[in-house]
Design a protein around this motif. Structure first.
Motif, PDB file in Angstrom:
ATOM      1  N   HIS A  84       0.999  -1.329   0.241  1.00 58.01           N
ATOM      2  CA  HIS A  84       0.007   0.108   0.112  1.00 58.01           C
ATOM      3  C   HIS A  84       0.783   1.161   0.079  1.00 58.01           C
ATOM      4  O   HIS A  84       2.054   1.150   0.161  1.00 58.01           O
ATOM      5  CB  HIS A  84      -1.037  -0.026   1.098  1.00 58.01           C
ATOM      6  CG  HIS A  84      -0.323   0.091   2.510  1.00 58.01           C
ATOM      7  ND1 HIS A  84       0.462  -0.867   3.105  1.00 58.01           N
ATOM      8  CD2 HIS A  84      -0.418   0.926   3.504  1.00 58.01           C
ATOM      9  CE1 HIS A  84       0.804  -0.685   4.197  1.00 58.01           C
ATOM     10  NE2 HIS A  84       0.108   0.771   4.531  1.00 58.01           N
ATOM     11  N   HIS A  86       1.273   4.003   2.111  1.00 61.82           N
ATOM     12  CA  HIS A  86       1.851   4.702   3.215  1.00 61.82           C
ATOM     13  C   HIS A  86       3.375   4.919   3.027  1.00 61.82           C
ATOM     14  O   HIS A  86       4.084   3.870   2.843  1.00 61.82           O
ATOM     15  CB  HIS A  86       1.339   4.008   4.464  1.00 61.82           C
ATOM     16  CG  HIS A  86       0.024   4.204   4.691  1.00 61.82           C
ATOM     17  ND1 HIS A  86      -0.699   3.494   5.791  1.00 61.82           N
ATOM     18  CD2 HIS A  86      -0.877   5.435   4.340  1.00 61.82           C
ATOM     19  CE1 HIS A  86      -1.846   3.836   5.867  1.00 61.82           C
ATOM     20  NE2 HIS A  86      -1.981   5.008   4.941  1.00 61.82           N
ATOM     21  N   ASP A  88       5.715   4.787   5.256  1.00 55.94           N
ATOM     22  CA  ASP A  88       6.544   3.811   5.886  1.00 55.94           C
ATOM     23  C   ASP A  88       6.530   2.594   5.324  1.00 55.94           C
ATOM     24  O   ASP A  88       7.392   1.559   5.596  1.00 55.94           O
ATOM     25  CB  ASP A  88       5.975   3.769   7.548  1.00 55.94           C
ATOM     26  CG  ASP A  88       4.600   3.100   7.650  1.00 55.94           C
ATOM     27  OD1 ASP A  88       3.763   3.437   6.727  1.00 55.94           O
ATOM     28  OD2 ASP A  88       4.286   2.286   8.652  1.00 55.94           O
ATOM     29  N   HIS A  89       6.212   2.264   4.060  1.00 56.77           N
ATOM     30  CA  HIS A  89       6.105   1.090   3.199  1.00 56.77           C
ATOM     31  C   HIS A  89       6.710   1.354   1.927  1.00 56.77           C
ATOM     32  O   HIS A  89       7.297   0.310   1.418  1.00 56.77           O
ATOM     33  CB  HIS A  89       4.708   0.495   3.361  1.00 56.77           C
ATOM     34  CG  HIS A  89       4.162  -0.135   4.406  1.00 56.77           C
ATOM     35  ND1 HIS A  89       3.974  -1.490   4.768  1.00 56.77           N
ATOM     36  CD2 HIS A  89       3.620   0.534   5.615  1.00 56.77           C
ATOM     37  CE1 HIS A  89       3.831  -1.557   5.985  1.00 56.77           C
ATOM     38  NE2 HIS A  89       3.493  -0.485   6.534  1.00 56.77           N
ATOM     39  N   HIS A 144      -7.430  -1.393   5.579  1.00 55.70           N
ATOM     40  CA  HIS A 144      -6.450  -0.317   6.271  1.00 55.70           C
ATOM     41  C   HIS A 144      -6.403   0.908   5.123  1.00 55.70           C
ATOM     42  O   HIS A 144      -6.301   2.046   5.487  1.00 55.70           O
ATOM     43  CB  HIS A 144      -4.983  -0.815   6.495  1.00 55.70           C
ATOM     44  CG  HIS A 144      -3.796  -0.157   6.785  1.00 55.70           C
ATOM     45  ND1 HIS A 144      -3.617   0.446   7.925  1.00 55.70           N
ATOM     46  CD2 HIS A 144      -2.829   0.489   6.018  1.00 55.70           C
ATOM     47  CE1 HIS A 144      -2.513   1.064   8.170  1.00 55.70           C
ATOM     48  NE2 HIS A 144      -2.085   1.296   6.929  1.00 55.70           N
ATOM     49  N   ASP A 163       0.230  -4.020   6.326  1.00 57.88           N
ATOM     50  CA  ASP A 163      -0.879  -3.702   7.349  1.00 57.88           C
ATOM     51  C   ASP A 163      -1.927  -4.073   7.446  1.00 57.88           C
ATOM     52  O   ASP A 163      -3.069  -3.437   8.044  1.00 57.88           O
ATOM     53  CB  ASP A 163      -0.862  -2.124   7.281  1.00 57.88           C
ATOM     54  CG  ASP A 163       0.384  -1.472   7.731  1.00 57.88           C
ATOM     55  OD1 ASP A 163       1.409  -2.307   7.897  1.00 57.88           O
ATOM     56  OD2 ASP A 163       0.602  -0.240   7.589  1.00 57.88           O
TER      57      ASP A 163
HETATM   58 ZN   LIG Z   1       0.094   1.710   6.344  1.00 59.18          ZN
END
Ligand SMILES: [Zn+2]
Length: 289
Positions: A84, A86, A88-89, A144, A163
């Motif tokens: 996904h 985000h 932090d990914h 999420h 997540d």
């Molecule tokens: Zn996430």
């Protein structure tokens, strides 16, 4: 949490052709290994390698630790899978793509406008794509985020859940409904029991504490919580887990069990029995824990 979001358009079917792994590639892939790469505060990226599987990076929240692991293994990445959008990914994907221009970045086509790099392989949920000589399955795990996907490589016996599913927990509902996440988790729970699960965060000990508050008499959960604590105090990751272990112990996969429903009802002070409502109440309790 927006529980009344309108239905979103399904990801378009960019990759529709069905593709099957060769028997030889499938047999070799069972010996593939996965390096767990801590990133940022509590994220995990992964590097799958060996067993004839193409070198595959998953969710590089930052580039440096991933590049360090690739150098240690003496390999170059062939694929980067993103569950996904985000930060932090995906925070490391631009640098990885710059350093390895031939790497193929794979993500859900519907997320193209909010990803930092273009997709070399744009996939849709509930489709498959060729990961080298293997077949990888894209599992719709929305909840999420709208277009969150998990990647299941059956021949290697692994699933990367981002997540959506954690050890003894699940992701927060930022863009989806409880019903959607409940269905997403059911899709993951239906994978073969021995499938190794690689999740996006190290939340296991906190998840175990919450699970034990909901399900305090469960001896298996108590033993698992102790095991997780031992791993963490030794500085070890608690991943991977397995589908089997999560089906048995993860309260978010057990919303249809009477004991969980009864405990949730007690916690919220009203009778909750429908599994989706039990799941929604569990998620709210965890958000406020
Ligand atoms: Zn996430």
């Amino acid at each position: 949490m927006n529980v009344h979001a309108p239905p979103w358009p399904a990801c378009s079917n960019v990759v529709q052709q069905r593709w099957y792994s060769s028997a030889a590639a499938a047999a070799a892939a069972s010996s593939a290994q996965v390096s767990v790469v801590p990133c940022l505060k509590d994220n995990y990226a992964y590097v799958m390698h060996g067993g004839g599987v193409p070198v595959t990076v998953v969710d590089p929240g930052e580039a440096v630790p991933v590049e360090r692991e690739l150098a240690r293994l003496g390999v170059a990445p062939e694929y980067v899978l993103l569950t996904h959008h985000h930060d932090d990914h995906v925070g490391g994907v631009t640098r990885i793509k710059e350093a390895h221009p031939n790497v193929k970045v794979v993500y859900c086509e519907a997320d193209r406008d909010r990803m930092p790099v273009s997709a070399d392989v744009a996939v849709s949920p509930s489709s498959t794509f060729a990961l080298g000589d293997l077949q990888a399955e894209v599992i719709d795990t929305g909840g999420h985020t709208r277009h969150h996907v998990a990647f299941h490589i059956a021949d290697a016996g692994v699933v990367f859940t981002g997540d959506a599913l954690f050890v003894l927990g699940c992701g927060r509902l930022f863009e989806g409904t409880a019903e959607q996440m409940h269905e997403s988790l059911a899709r993951l729970a239906a994978l073969p029991p021995k499938t190794r699960v690689y999740a996006g965060h190290e939340y296991s000990v906190a998840n175990a504490d919450f699970a034990r508050a909901i399900d305090p008499k469960n001896a298996g959960l108590r033993a698992r919580a102790n095991q997780l604590r031992v791993l963490r105090s030794a500085g070890m990751p608690t991943l991977p887990t397995t589908i089997e272990s999560e089906r048995e112990l993860n309260i978010f996969l057990r919303a249809s069990e009477k004991e969980i429903a009864d405990s949730v009802s007690k916690s919220v002070g009203e009778e909750v029995s429908d599994p989706v409502n039990v799941f929604a109440a569990l998620r709210r309790l965890k958000d406020n824990a």
